[in-house]
Design a protein around this motif. Structure first.
Motif, mmCIF file in Angstrom:
data_model
loop_
_atom_site.group_PDB
_atom_site.id
_atom_site.type_symbol
_atom_site.label_atom_id
_atom_site.label_comp_id
_atom_site.label_asym_id
_atom_site.label_seq_id
_atom_site.Cartn_x
_atom_site.Cartn_y
_atom_site.Cartn_z
ATOM 1 N N PRO A 1 32.006 42.089 43.265
ATOM 2 C CA PRO A 1 32.999 42.310 44.312
ATOM 3 C C PRO A 1 32.794 43.666 44.985
ATOM 4 O O PRO A 1 32.335 44.616 44.365
ATOM 5 N N CYS B 1 34.153 39.198 39.748
ATOM 6 C CA CYS B 1 35.235 38.933 40.694
ATOM 7 C C CYS B 1 36.392 38.220 40.003
ATOM 8 O O CYS B 1 37.560 38.554 40.223
ATOM 9 N N TRP C 1 34.844 38.684 47.619
ATOM 10 C CA TRP C 1 34.538 38.116 46.313
ATOM 11 C C TRP C 1 34.084 36.663 46.441
ATOM 12 O O TRP C 1 34.091 36.106 47.534
#
Length: 173
Positions: free
Chosen positions: A130, A64, A57
């Protein structure tokens, strides 16, 4: 008209491959090195023998930011049971930008590590953030998820447990 249909079809196929990537990759996860927030060295080799849920991330990634509290709740909820939960930031500015965000989000007990060089992005074939990868105790990738997930929900925890145990069930998404 026909070329527009061909382009649209290609876009759908490429989009599906990126968003719904369900094929685990063979990686040499043990070779992945990173840092702790205090600057000391760490790496996935130190987790050998444990299943690991690794989320890659960055602080500038809004998705994220949304996901980090759920990862922290998952980590707390596991209470030391597998998998080990790791949040790996690829921010170039490292702890200088990561620590204030963790404080802002009240994420205190999530194991957060740093990869300011971004080497993990190439080494793990990350295509967007992410991205979360489940590694088995042998270091082999078992599943990969793209985008925000509700990691602390029972359905996700059951899916992860089934994947670690090698039981058939839901596929990673």
């Amino acid at each position: 008209m026909l070329s527009a249909i061909a382009i649209a079809t290609l876009a759908i196929i490429v989009g599906y491959a990126v968003v719904a990537d369900r094929s685990p990759r063979s990686t040499n996860a043990d070779a992945l090195a990173f840092q702790r927030l205090d600057g000391s060295s760490a790496g996935l080799a130190g987790f050998r023998g444990q299943a690991v849920l690794l989320t890659v991330w960055a602080t500038w990634c809004w998705s994220c930011r949304q996901e980090l509290p759920a990862l922290a709740r998952l980590h707390r909820g596991l209470g030391g049971r597998p998998p080990a939960v790791i949040a790996l930031s690829v921010d170039r500015d490292g702890a200088d930008v990561v620590e204030p965000l963790l404080e802002q989000l009240s994420v205190k007990d999530l194991p957060v590590f740093l990869d300011p060089t971004g080497a993990s992005v190439g080494g793990l074939a990350i295509s967007g953030l992410p991205t979360t990868i489940l590694l088995g105790p042998d270091g082999v990738e078992k599943a990969r998820w793209h985008g925000v997930k509700a990691w602390d929900e029972k359905s996700m925890m059951d899916e992860i447990a089934a994947l670690i145990a090698g039981r058939p069930g839901k596929q990673a998404r």
